[in-house]
Design an enzyme around this catalytic site. Structure first.
Site, PDB file in Angstrom:
ATOM      1  N   GLU A  27      -6.725  -8.431   7.772  1.00  0.00           N
ATOM      2  CA  GLU A  27      -7.916  -8.110   7.067  1.00  0.00           C
ATOM      3  C   GLU A  27      -9.022  -9.114   7.398  1.00  0.00           C
ATOM      4  OE1 GLU A  27      -6.657  -7.472   3.001  1.00  0.00           O
ATOM      5  OE2 GLU A  27      -5.557  -5.796   3.528  1.00  0.00           O
ATOM      6  N   ASN A  68      -4.959  -6.072  11.746  1.00  0.00           N
ATOM      7  CA  ASN A  68      -4.706  -5.051  10.713  1.00  0.00           C
ATOM      8  C   ASN A  68      -5.951  -5.147   9.624  1.00  0.00           C
ATOM      9  OD1 ASN A  68      -2.949  -2.988   9.679  1.00  0.00           O
ATOM     10  ND2 ASN A  68      -2.579  -4.305   7.986  1.00  0.00           N
ATOM     11  N   HIS A 104      -4.884   3.471   2.998  1.00  0.00           N
ATOM     12  CA  HIS A 104      -4.597   3.754   1.699  1.00  0.00           C
ATOM     13  C   HIS A 104      -5.518   4.689   1.046  1.00  0.00           C
ATOM     14  CE1 HIS A 104      -1.836   0.356   1.532  1.00  0.00           C
ATOM     15  NE2 HIS A 104      -2.639  -0.399   1.973  1.00  0.00           N
ATOM     16  N   GLU A 134      -0.243   1.395   6.563  1.00  0.00           N
ATOM     17  CA  GLU A 134       0.180   1.406   5.386  1.00  0.00           C
ATOM     18  C   GLU A 134      -0.328   2.636   4.449  1.00  0.00           C
ATOM     19  OE1 GLU A 134      -1.493  -2.212   3.798  1.00  0.00           O
ATOM     20  OE2 GLU A 134      -1.292  -3.250   5.460  1.00  0.00           O
ATOM     21  N   ASP A 136      -0.889   5.499   2.365  1.00  0.00           N
ATOM     22  CA  ASP A 136      -0.284   6.246   0.919  1.00  0.00           C
ATOM     23  C   ASP A 136      -1.532   7.070   0.479  1.00  0.00           C
ATOM     24  OD1 ASP A 136      -2.007   4.196  -0.137  1.00  0.00           O
ATOM     25  OD2 ASP A 136      -0.357   3.070  -0.781  1.00  0.00           O
TER      26      ASP A 136
END
Length: 314
Positions: A27, A68, A104, A134, A136
């Site tokens: 990030e 990432n 996300h 990641e 979800d």
């Protein structure tokens, strides 16, 4: 710099040869597209990015080294900043082997999959790997059959995109069971984001991912010419409209021929809000049509209600 090198050397060196991929820098870009004012950026400057990858490569030469970030799944200002950063690092021979796209997601506002496809494509064309790191897909309120199958469709479409690119090597979820998830704590009112429920039972997303993997790559007809920069524009899925031969007068009256060229769409819920506002499951026969025309940068719309039902709670 000494602290950074020591940390990377000790951690990556300890697991040398045992790790497939390292998230070397996580990030580094803020939501405006600028480099985040992290501790490392403030003290060292942007040189820390290059040094981190060089030292990670020295400590674990077999591992894939990944940059990432979140909010970079579609073609947008932030993902374009990431693209340009990676391109610059590669030009300097910095050993960046891939990017991680976090995913996300909120089921209320699913991604523009055509934009995701175009985004993955441009990173792959840099000669690097793309990892979905990641994933979800959070659901608001108690999950229903409708929302669980909609969630499964999002997981499926992401897998189909991943399978279309041999350089897309990783599809990882941010946990596996709703019993242990960060979502309820950090996104109040949301949950059920993973592919196993609170009781560790597989959800529709589990089975549809299984089917998608067994089927293998399928042809996707997403456009690939969406470009690499949006200039700050928000991307929405395209819809058709015809140029108005005569600009309609918005006065509550429908003059003969005024809307004949309009493209007709049925509607059963609000399709223009940031979130789809679906009517309650127990309310039927909400229907009507809308027509759209355009002239230059102005869109004209005609909505005709056919039902006599008004719902104010959804």
């Amino acid at each position: 710099l000494e602290i950074l090198k020591d940390h990377i050397t000790q951690v990556a060196g300890h697991y040398q040869g045992k790790i497939y991929a390292w998230d070397v820098v996580n990030e580094p870009i803020d939501d405006s597209g600028a480099l985040r004012e992290s501790f490392w950026q403030q003290i060292i400057g942007s040189e820390y990015l290059e040094k981190a990858f060089i030292w990670a490569n020295e400590a674990d030469p077999q591992a894939k080294l990944i940059l990432n970030d979140y909010g970079v799944e579609e073609v947008n200002v932030k993902s374009t900043a990431l693209y340009n950063l990676v391109k610059d690092l590669l030009a300097k021979k910095v050993p960046v082997h891939g990017v991680g796209l976090q995913f996300h997601l909120n089921l209320d506002t699913p991604p523009d999959f055509a934009s995701v496809f175009a985004n993955v494509k441009r990173f792959v064309e840099l000669g690097i790997e793309v990892h979905f790191t990641e994933i979800d897909v959070r659901i608001q309120g108690e999950p229903t059959d409708k929302t669980l199958f909609a969630q499964a469709d999002v997981y499926k479409k992401l897998m189909e995109i991943a399978l279309n690119f041999p350089a897309c090597k990783v599809y990882t979820m941010w946990g596996f069971t709703d019993a242990h998830s960060w979502i309820p704590q950090f996104s109040q009112g949301y949950g059920a984001a993973l592919i196993f429920d609170q009781n560790y039972n597989p959800k529709p997303a589990y089975y549809i991912l299984q089917e998608t993997l067994q089927k293998g790559p399928v042809e996707l007809n997403y456009p690939t010419d969406t470009g690499t920069s949006t200039g700050g524009r928000h991307i929405v899925p395209p819809y058709r409209a015809m140029r108005a031969p005569k600009i309609p007068t918005i006065d509550g009256k429908i003059e003969p021929g005024e809307w004949d060229a309009g493209v007709l769409y049925p509607f059963a819920y609000n399709q223009l809000n940031p979130t789809d506002q679906c009517p309650p499951m127990d309310v039927n026969d909400l229907y009507g049509t809308w027509k759209i025309l355009y002239d230059k940068n102005i869109i004209y719309g005609l909505v005709q209600r056919i039902d006599d039902v008004t719902v104010t709670t959804h």
